[in-house]
Motif scaffolding. Structure first.
Motif, mmCIF file in Angstrom:
data_model
loop_
_atom_site.group_PDB
_atom_site.id
_atom_site.type_symbol
_atom_site.label_atom_id
_atom_site.label_comp_id
_atom_site.label_asym_id
_atom_site.label_seq_id
_atom_site.Cartn_x
_atom_site.Cartn_y
_atom_site.Cartn_z
ATOM 1 N N ARG A 264 32.172 52.380 33.780
ATOM 2 C CA ARG A 264 30.840 52.306 34.403
ATOM 3 C C ARG A 264 30.951 52.144 35.920
ATOM 4 N NH1 ARG A 264 28.278 47.441 31.149
ATOM 5 N NH2 ARG A 264 30.420 46.782 31.509
ATOM 6 N N TYR A 265 32.055 51.555 36.369
ATOM 7 C CA TYR A 265 32.181 51.279 37.802
ATOM 8 C C TYR A 265 33.291 52.043 38.502
ATOM 9 C CZ TYR A 265 29.356 47.383 36.175
ATOM 10 O OH TYR A 265 28.382 46.629 35.577
ATOM 11 N N PHE A 266 34.236 52.601 37.735
ATOM 12 C CA PHE A 266 35.356 53.294 38.372
ATOM 13 C C PHE A 266 35.475 54.688 37.770
ATOM 14 C CE2 PHE A 266 36.279 48.799 38.683
ATOM 15 C CZ PHE A 266 36.838 48.643 39.947
ATOM 16 N N PHE B 298 41.907 47.755 37.088
ATOM 17 C CA PHE B 298 40.830 47.245 37.940
ATOM 18 C C PHE B 298 39.794 46.537 37.087
ATOM 19 C CE2 PHE B 298 42.654 50.978 39.809
ATOM 20 C CZ PHE B 298 42.714 50.711 41.173
ATOM 21 N N ILE B 299 39.407 45.341 37.520
ATOM 22 C CA ILE B 299 38.395 44.609 36.768
ATOM 23 C C ILE B 299 37.348 44.117 37.763
ATOM 24 C CG2 ILE B 299 37.985 42.641 35.238
ATOM 25 C CD1 ILE B 299 41.334 42.927 35.183
ATOM 26 N N VAL B 300 36.107 44.270 37.402
ATOM 27 C CA VAL B 300 35.071 43.743 38.288
ATOM 28 C C VAL B 300 34.155 42.816 37.504
ATOM 29 C CG1 VAL B 300 33.670 45.840 37.991
ATOM 30 C CG2 VAL B 300 33.191 44.328 39.884
ATOM 31 N N ASN C 154 25.405 36.271 44.115
ATOM 32 C CA ASN C 154 25.476 37.693 43.809
ATOM 33 C C ASN C 154 26.657 38.433 44.431
ATOM 34 O OD1 ASN C 154 24.321 39.656 42.343
ATOM 35 N ND2 ASN C 154 22.271 39.184 43.154
ATOM 36 N N VAL C 155 27.803 37.774 44.457
ATOM 37 C CA VAL C 155 28.999 38.455 44.960
ATOM 38 C C VAL C 155 29.763 39.019 43.755
ATOM 39 C CG1 VAL C 155 29.191 36.958 46.985
ATOM 40 C CG2 VAL C 155 30.406 36.336 44.880
ATOM 41 N N SER C 156 30.698 39.927 44.041
ATOM 42 C CA SER C 156 31.510 40.497 42.956
ATOM 43 C C SER C 156 32.949 40.054 43.127
ATOM 44 C CB SER C 156 31.467 42.018 43.003
ATOM 45 O OG SER C 156 30.147 42.450 42.824
ATOM 46 N N LEU C 157 33.581 39.812 41.995
ATOM 47 C CA LEU C 157 35.005 39.466 42.030
ATOM 48 C C LEU C 157 35.788 40.668 41.498
ATOM 49 C CD1 LEU C 157 37.424 37.464 42.216
ATOM 50 C CD2 LEU C 157 36.872 36.780 39.877
ATOM 51 N N TYR C 158 36.599 41.248 42.352
ATOM 52 C CA TYR C 158 37.446 42.369 41.954
ATOM 53 C C TYR C 158 38.857 41.859 41.707
ATOM 54 C CZ TYR C 158 33.756 45.519 43.447
ATOM 55 O OH TYR C 158 32.569 46.181 43.550
ATOM 56 N N MET D 180 41.141 50.977 48.130
ATOM 57 C CA MET D 180 40.031 51.583 47.415
ATOM 58 C C MET D 180 38.959 50.544 47.074
ATOM 59 S SD MET D 180 40.342 53.713 43.952
ATOM 60 C CE MET D 180 39.418 52.655 42.876
ATOM 61 N N VAL D 181 39.413 49.383 46.627
ATOM 62 C CA VAL D 181 38.468 48.343 46.219
ATOM 63 C C VAL D 181 37.724 47.753 47.430
ATOM 64 C CG1 VAL D 181 38.425 45.954 45.387
ATOM 65 C CG2 VAL D 181 39.446 47.729 43.992
ATOM 66 N N GLU D 182 38.440 47.638 48.537
ATOM 67 C CA GLU D 182 37.821 46.979 49.704
ATOM 68 C C GLU D 182 36.875 47.884 50.491
ATOM 69 O OE1 GLU D 182 40.766 44.909 52.085
ATOM 70 O OE2 GLU D 182 41.820 44.362 50.252
#
Ligand code: ADP
Ligand code: ASP
Ligand code: MG
Length: 417
Positions: free
Chosen positions: A231-233, A301-303, A378-382, A394-396
């Motif tokens: 869904r995200y990557f 990758f996990i978000v 509401n921040v995301s942890l990658y 890529m993540v940043e």
């Protein structure tokens, strides 16, 4: 015996239920225990019912009616004849729910929550069991609350393994198809409890452990465990096999394809876990099992979205020392707040947390008496397991990085989109 778990997405409509039947016809069902979740987004819909109930909202009736309508539509598509006993059986459950809501006197939100949301699983398994019988796939419907015993921590109950083991090993019929509910248990007074949101995978593991099952398969809308949430990557790839250790790490950091509590009971008895597609059930999917050298050759990758980044600093410029930290952690534990990342300096201490039960506002009041509390919502942890420089970049990209942490295998970034 094999344990199969079908989640909400697999039984979200009549087509889904028919597909579950077809999966079983393809892969076999002679010695199987089937764990099923509530249909589609029913648990969320019942959460709305609970909200209206506590707010004494005039919308309460309409929100229950919505849940009824949704299941009724599925019933009408599965059974041509609305005189079929399943209609009565499902109706009885809705009547019980109405009765509970009009007679309950308990002000305990978590208690009421469990008594209400449990109808999602009770009703879904009632429908599936009747439908299978209707199609000549004979099965036993089991009320999981007579098998999984827990403490009375409503919404996050802890399993009483000794009692549960006794009940399951003695009473589950082997060489048959058994159908039961995920997510639910009962306490010593026989009130319904739940094992935490998304807990049906864990139910499958509990049965597997107590029955010394041959394997557990969780059937998903994805081909197996991928190296990222599709869904995200983009371009996520399938991991054919991973070790329990790797799977625990992925689930812990938030790969929602496997509930984190699922793996420990399986690992203890070395019961393999398969994650397979309910759309292509004959494909191999992912196999999780004992093996030292099963590290993915690719970055994973996990978000985790909707996290809170809290920073505590001392009011009087004193150091944040061990005793403060242990006090802070005791509070997190008491307020059922899950900590996913920690960082500290001399006078400040930052944690990325998940506030599943909405307890942070209360906790903040207590922390503010001793510390200066600032936070980003509401921040995301990658998290990247087996990271590379390119993966990190890529993540940043296009994000404001608030915290970054690197260890040997794992890179974590707390970021604002
Ligand atoms: P269930 O219907 O059993 O509740 P979930 O929706 O909880 O299933 O889990 C399946 C979903 O998990 C997938 O649709 C996918 O979006 C998500 N997911 C997150 N991380 C991963 C991953 N690493 N591999 C596969 N799917 C993942
Ligand atoms: N129905 C529950 C939930 O949505 C349990 C599950 O699906 O695993 O959280
Ligand atoms: Mg789910």
């Amino acid at each position: 015996m094999k344990i199969f778990k079908f989640g909400g997405a697999s039984v979200k409509d009549a087509e889904g239920v028919k597909n579950v039947l077809s999966v079983l016809q393809k892969v076999g069902h002679e010695d199987v225990l089937l764990v099923i979740s509530a249909m589609g987004k029913t648990t969320n819909a019942l959460e709305v019912v609970i909200k209206h109930y506590f707010e004494k909202s005039p919308e309460l009736k309409a929100s229950i009616q919505e849940v009824r309508k949704y299941h009724n539509q599925i019933l009408l598509e599965l059974f041509e004849d609305d005189k079929h006993p399943v209609f009565r059986a499902v109706n009885v459950h809705f009547e019980e729910l109405d009765y509970f809501l009009s007679h309950n006197k308990s002000p305990n939100y978590n208690f009421v929550y469990d008594q209400v949301v449990s109808y999602g699983e009770i009703i879904s398994t009632t429908i599936v069991s009747h439908y299978f019988n209707h199609c000549n796939m004979k099965n036993n419907w089991l009320d999981v609350r007579q098998f999984i015993k827990t403490d009375a921590t409503y919404r996050d109950a802890i399993v009483d393994w000794e009692q549960t083991h006794k009940l399951i090993s003695k009473n589950v019929k082997k060489k048959a198809l058994n159908i039961t509910q995920g997510f639910l248990g009962s306490d010593e007074n026989n009130f319904t409890t739940t094992l935490g949101r998304e807990g049906s995978d864990y139910t499958a593991a509990i049965f597997a452990y107590c029955l010394n099952a041959e394997s557990v398969t969780i059937w998903k809308d994805v081909p197996g465990v991928l190296n990222a949430d599709p869904r995200y990557f983009e371009n996520a790839v399938l991991l054919n096999q991973i070790s329990y250790r790797e799977a625990i790490e992925l689930a812990f950091y938030g790969a929602s394809v496997i509930h984190p509590k699922t793996l420990q009971p399986l690992q203890r008895k070395e019961i393999p876990l398969f994650v397979k597609s309910f759309i292509n059930p004959l494909l191999p999917g992912t196999r999780v099992y004992k093996g030292a050298d099963l590290e993915p050759q690719t970055s994973c990758f996990i978000v985790k979205k909707n996290q809170l980044l809290i920073s505590l600093s001392s009011i009087d410029f004193s150091f944040i020392m061990e005793e403060n930290i242990s006090e802070i952690f005791a509070l997190f534990h008491d307020y059922k707040i899950k900590v996913s990342l920690i960082q500290n300096t001399a006078i400040s201490f930052s944690v990325c947390i998940e506030d599943k039960f909405g307890n942070f506002p209360e906790l903040k009041k207590i922390l503010s008496k001793k510390f200066k509390v600032s936070y980003n919502e509401n921040v995301s942890l990658y998290t990247i397991r087996h990271f590379t420089e390119k993966a990190a970049q890529m993540v940043e990209e296009n994000k404001t990085v608030l915290v970054k942490q690197i260890s040997r295998e794992t890179l974590q970034v707390v970021a604002k989109e």
